[in-house]
Design an enzyme around this catalytic site. Structure first.
Site, PDB file in Angstrom:
ATOM      1  N   ALA A 106       5.297  38.473 104.971  1.00  0.00           N
ATOM      2  CA  ALA A 106       5.662  37.206 105.598  1.00  0.00           C
ATOM      3  C   ALA A 106       4.445  36.394 106.013  1.00  0.00           C
ATOM      4  CB  ALA A 106       6.568  37.458 106.804  1.00  0.00           C
ATOM      5  N   THR A 107       3.349  37.056 106.373  1.00  0.00           N
ATOM      6  CA  THR A 107       2.145  36.319 106.746  1.00  0.00           C
ATOM      7  C   THR A 107       1.642  35.481 105.579  1.00  0.00           C
ATOM      8  OG1 THR A 107       1.435  37.837 108.494  1.00  0.00           O
ATOM      9  CG2 THR A 107      -0.284  36.562 107.408  1.00  0.00           C
ATOM     10  N   ASN A 129      10.005  36.809 117.380  1.00  0.00           N
ATOM     11  CA  ASN A 129       9.625  38.206 117.195  1.00  0.00           C
ATOM     12  C   ASN A 129       9.331  38.937 118.489  1.00  0.00           C
ATOM     13  OD1 ASN A 129       7.318  36.348 117.136  1.00  0.00           O
ATOM     14  ND2 ASN A 129       6.070  38.186 116.907  1.00  0.00           N
ATOM     15  N   GLN A 166      12.075  38.175 111.086  1.00  0.00           N
ATOM     16  CA  GLN A 166      12.827  38.956 112.066  1.00  0.00           C
ATOM     17  C   GLN A 166      14.324  38.666 112.023  1.00  0.00           C
ATOM     18  OE1 GLN A 166      11.540  41.332 113.754  1.00  0.00           O
ATOM     19  NE2 GLN A 166       9.352  40.934 113.986  1.00  0.00           N
ATOM     20  N   SER A 215      10.006  39.431 104.900  1.00  0.00           N
ATOM     21  CA  SER A 215       9.160  40.630 104.905  1.00  0.00           C
ATOM     22  C   SER A 215      10.022  41.854 104.661  1.00  0.00           C
ATOM     23  CB  SER A 215       8.445  40.753 106.254  1.00  0.00           C
ATOM     24  OG  SER A 215       7.749  41.974 106.350  1.00  0.00           O
ATOM     25  N   ALA A 216       9.503  42.812 103.900  1.00  0.00           N
ATOM     26  CA  ALA A 216      10.273  44.028 103.611  1.00  0.00           C
ATOM     27  C   ALA A 216      10.236  45.027 104.755  1.00  0.00           C
ATOM     28  CB  ALA A 216       9.745  44.689 102.341  1.00  0.00           C
ATOM     29  N   HIS A 217       9.075  45.136 105.422  1.00  0.00           N
ATOM     30  CA  HIS A 217       8.927  46.249 106.362  1.00  0.00           C
ATOM     31  C   HIS A 217       9.631  46.023 107.701  1.00  0.00           C
ATOM     32  CE1 HIS A 217       5.784  45.068 109.415  1.00  0.00           C
ATOM     33  NE2 HIS A 217       5.575  44.118 108.523  1.00  0.00           N
ATOM     34  N   CYS A 243       1.073  41.720 115.904  1.00  0.00           N
ATOM     35  CA  CYS A 243      -0.097  41.014 115.368  1.00  0.00           C
ATOM     36  C   CYS A 243      -1.160  40.797 116.435  1.00  0.00           C
ATOM     37  CB  CYS A 243       0.315  39.679 114.759  1.00  0.00           C
ATOM     38  SG  CYS A 243       0.963  38.497 115.963  1.00  0.00           S
TER      39      CYS A 243
END
Length: 388
Positions: A75-76, A156, A184, A204-206, A330
């Protein structure tokens, strides 16, 4: 020592065992290890088929078509590609961006970079205590030279939900590009990008029980526009993002998003019960303040500030028994109060005494009971030590 209770799902989620198994099949010689861009032989073709199926699975979760999904490293990168890719390509249309003070650092730092390039950024202030970004505040910030609005769907740190549908309508009415960070939100909220009038959406996958190092950017193909690539070298992913695709990670993300479609609503209800159980238990035990809006948030997060004297004792006890966060992952390596909590009006002291609990698939009632029981024991014994 017993393993800590994991209550930091907002930072990352464990990969499902069945996903690990599927990913492994894309690594070995007997599996689909080929380069998806190598279309001249069966190894490459098989890998490409896996990549395209995963692309469809990701698209389905958000109401998109498969050709609207661009693979990224997370996502970043998606956030960077969206913001820089649109503004670089269309700066001649305007140089004003609207975002908020409580966005992820990938957005805030990208906006800071764009400011050095001559862009003007309006950072919307959220409502006090709740962190809500209202459509009215967005409307009031729109200017004739506004080119882009970028807001997260779910915060988040405090879990508040932004009224993306109303803001998307505003963006469409004013012909402004609308980017949404949904890292999120995916797997927690129903998402239909076209109904919500979203032009770009980061994933994002994680955060959804998939692997780290893989994400995606949705790019609306119902609206004719192009984004300027930020990584060059081969013109992969419709020219938006060059680089050999990591088939095993992509397959993992596709499977995670396919699984996320199942039991989304029932899982939110289960986690809401755990959220209430922990809040009520802590509220009986000590003085706390909720950071966020309970009626406009996902069930996965509970952000609390501990306000009682000697609250550091309970905070340290929590961190001893449970894996939790004092802010966004982060920022975990940096000292200082959360920029999100400061933005919603918390004092630095109150923000520094905050804990973000985040729940997920493997969180149980026994986990919450065990945590509360331990904290009650610490509290009772601390009172004897501190006040006698």
């Amino acid at each position: 020592m017993k393993q800590q209770i994991y209550l930091d799902y907002a930072a990352t989620t464990p990969v499902y065992p069945e996903i690990i198994e599927i990913m492994a099949q894309s690594l070995s010689f007997t599996g689909t290890f080929g380069n998806p861009a190598s279309s001249g032989h069966s190894f490459g073709k098989q890998a490409k088929q896996q990549v395209e199926q995963a692309r469809q699975d990701v698209a389905t979760l958000i109401g998109a078509t498969s050709d609207e999904i661009i693979w990224t490293s997370g996502a970043t990168e998606s956030n960077n590609l969206a913001l820089k890719g649109v503004t670089e390509r269309y700066s001649h249309l305007g140089k004003h961006i609207i975002t908020s003070q409580i966005e992820h650092k990938a957005i805030l730092d990208s906006c800071a970079k764009l400011e050095t390039l001559g862009f003007d950024v309006t950072y919307l202030k959220p409502e006090p205590n709740t962190g809500i970004i209202t459509p009215e505040s967005v409307q009031n910030a729109i200017r004739p030279d506004t080119i882009l609005i970028s807001l997260m769907m779910v915060n988040n740190e405090i879990g508040t939900i932004t009224d993306i549908k109303s803001i998307g309508s505003l963006a469409k009415q004013n012909n402004i590009f609308f980017h949404v960070d949904a890292a999120q939100a995916a797997g927690k909220l129903p998402i239909d990008v076209h109904t919500l009038n979203i032009d770009l959406l980061s994933l994002s996958a994680h955060k959804v029980y998939g692997p780290k190092g893989i994400g995606a950017l949705y790019v609306n193909h119902q609206k004719t526009f192009e984004i300027e690539p930020q990584i060059h070298g081969g013109g992969h992913e419709q020219g938006c993002r060059s680089g050999t695709l990591a088939t095993h990670q992509i397959v993992g993300m596709g499977e995670a998003f396919k699984i996320a479609r199942v039991n989304l609503e029932t899982e939110q209800k289960r986690l809401k019960r755990l959220q209430h159980k922990l809040f009520d238990g802590l509220n009986r035990l000590t003085e706390i303040v909720l950071n966020g809006e309970p009626n406009q948030s996902v069930s996965n997060y509970l952000n609390l500030s501990f306000t009682e004297d000697h609250s550091f004792i309970l905070i340290n006890a929590i961190k001893t028994i449970a894996a939790v966060s004092s802010g966004s992952a982060c920022n975990s390596g940096k000292a200082g109060a959360s920029h999100v909590l400061l933005a919603i009006g918390r004092t630095e002291h109150t923000a520094n005494n905050a804990i973000r609990f985040s729940f997920g698939k493997y969180t149980t009632e026994d986990d919450i009971d065990h945590l509360l029981h331990y904290l009650k024991y610490v509290k009772e014994n601390t009172n004897v030590i501190v006040f006698n």
